[in-house]
Design a protein around this motif. Structure first.
Motif, short mmCIF file in Angstrom:
data_model
loop_
_atom_site.label_atom_id
_atom_site.label_comp_id
_atom_site.label_asym_id
_atom_site.label_seq_id
_atom_site.Cartn_x
_atom_site.Cartn_y
_atom_site.Cartn_z
N LYS A 4 21.74 63.65 58.23
CA LYS A 4 23.01 62.92 58.27
C LYS A 4 24.07 63.74 59.00
O LYS A 4 24.85 63.20 59.79
CB LYS A 4 23.49 62.58 56.86
CG LYS A 4 22.74 61.43 56.23
CD LYS A 4 23.33 61.09 54.88
CE LYS A 4 22.57 59.94 54.24
NZ LYS A 4 23.14 59.54 52.97
N ALA A 7 23.36 63.57 62.67
CA ALA A 7 23.72 62.25 63.21
C ALA A 7 25.23 62.16 63.41
O ALA A 7 25.69 61.63 64.42
CB ALA A 7 23.24 61.15 62.27
N LYS A 8 26.00 62.69 62.47
CA LYS A 8 27.46 62.68 62.61
C LYS A 8 27.89 63.53 63.79
O LYS A 8 28.81 63.16 64.53
CB LYS A 8 28.13 63.19 61.33
CG LYS A 8 28.13 62.19 60.21
CD LYS A 8 28.85 62.72 58.99
CE LYS A 8 28.82 61.72 57.86
NZ LYS A 8 29.55 62.19 56.68
N VAL A 10 26.15 64.13 66.52
CA VAL A 10 25.80 63.39 67.73
C VAL A 10 26.82 62.29 67.99
O VAL A 10 27.28 62.11 69.12
CB VAL A 10 24.37 62.80 67.63
CG1 VAL A 10 24.10 61.81 68.75
CG2 VAL A 10 23.35 63.92 67.65
N GLU A 11 27.20 61.58 66.96
CA GLU A 11 28.21 60.52 67.11
C GLU A 11 29.53 61.09 67.60
O GLU A 11 30.19 60.51 68.45
CB GLU A 11 28.41 59.79 65.79
CG GLU A 11 27.26 58.89 65.40
CD GLU A 11 27.47 58.24 64.03
OE1 GLU A 11 28.61 58.19 63.55
OE2 GLU A 11 26.46 57.80 63.45
N SER A 12 29.90 62.24 67.07
CA SER A 12 31.14 62.88 67.47
C SER A 12 31.11 63.27 68.95
O SER A 12 32.06 63.03 69.70
CB SER A 12 31.39 64.12 66.61
OG SER A 12 32.52 64.81 67.06
N GLU A 14 29.19 61.95 71.29
CA GLU A 14 29.17 60.72 72.08
C GLU A 14 30.58 60.14 72.20
O GLU A 14 30.99 59.70 73.28
CB GLU A 14 28.24 59.69 71.44
CG GLU A 14 26.77 59.99 71.63
CD GLU A 14 25.87 58.99 70.92
OE1 GLU A 14 26.36 58.23 70.05
OE2 GLU A 14 24.68 58.98 71.25
N THR A 15 31.32 60.16 71.12
CA THR A 15 32.69 59.64 71.15
C THR A 15 33.56 60.47 72.09
O THR A 15 34.32 59.92 72.90
CB THR A 15 33.30 59.64 69.72
OG1 THR A 15 32.48 58.83 68.89
CG2 THR A 15 34.72 59.13 69.72
N ARG A 18 32.65 59.66 75.70
CA ARG A 18 33.22 58.38 76.12
C ARG A 18 34.71 58.51 76.42
O ARG A 18 35.21 57.93 77.39
CB ARG A 18 33.00 57.31 75.05
CG ARG A 18 31.61 56.75 75.04
CD ARG A 18 31.52 55.51 74.15
NE ARG A 18 30.16 55.36 73.68
CZ ARG A 18 29.72 55.69 72.48
NH1 ARG A 18 30.54 56.16 71.57
NH2 ARG A 18 28.46 55.54 72.16
#
Length: 70
Positions: A4, A7-8, A10-12, A14-15, A18
């Motif tokens: 988890k 995953a957080k 990776v999301e960070s 990616e954000t 972007r």
């Protein structure tokens, strides 16, 4: 729990990516301007690597060939 957290992370990332890309596009106003800027930077890096290994005349020939408008 580690999965988890990963995953957080990776999301960070990616954000953030972007947001950075969006900022470049806003500054340049067009994707083609960003593409041209990236191409220019990459070409300069290649030329910087080649320069010490070739004579000045060969360097100029390489530079002309690489910087031709496509």
């Amino acid at each position: 729990m580690l999965l988890k957290d990963a995953a957080k992370s990776v999301e960070s990332v990616e954000t953030q990516a972007r947001m950075l890309v969006g900022r470049f596009l806003d500054e340049d106003d067009k994707p083609t301007a960003l593409k041209a800027r990236l191409r220019e930077e990459i070409l300069q890096e290649v030329l910087d690597v080649v320069n010490p290994y070739v004579d000045p005349a060969t360097y100029q020939k390489i530079k002309r060939q690489l910087t031709r408008t496509r």
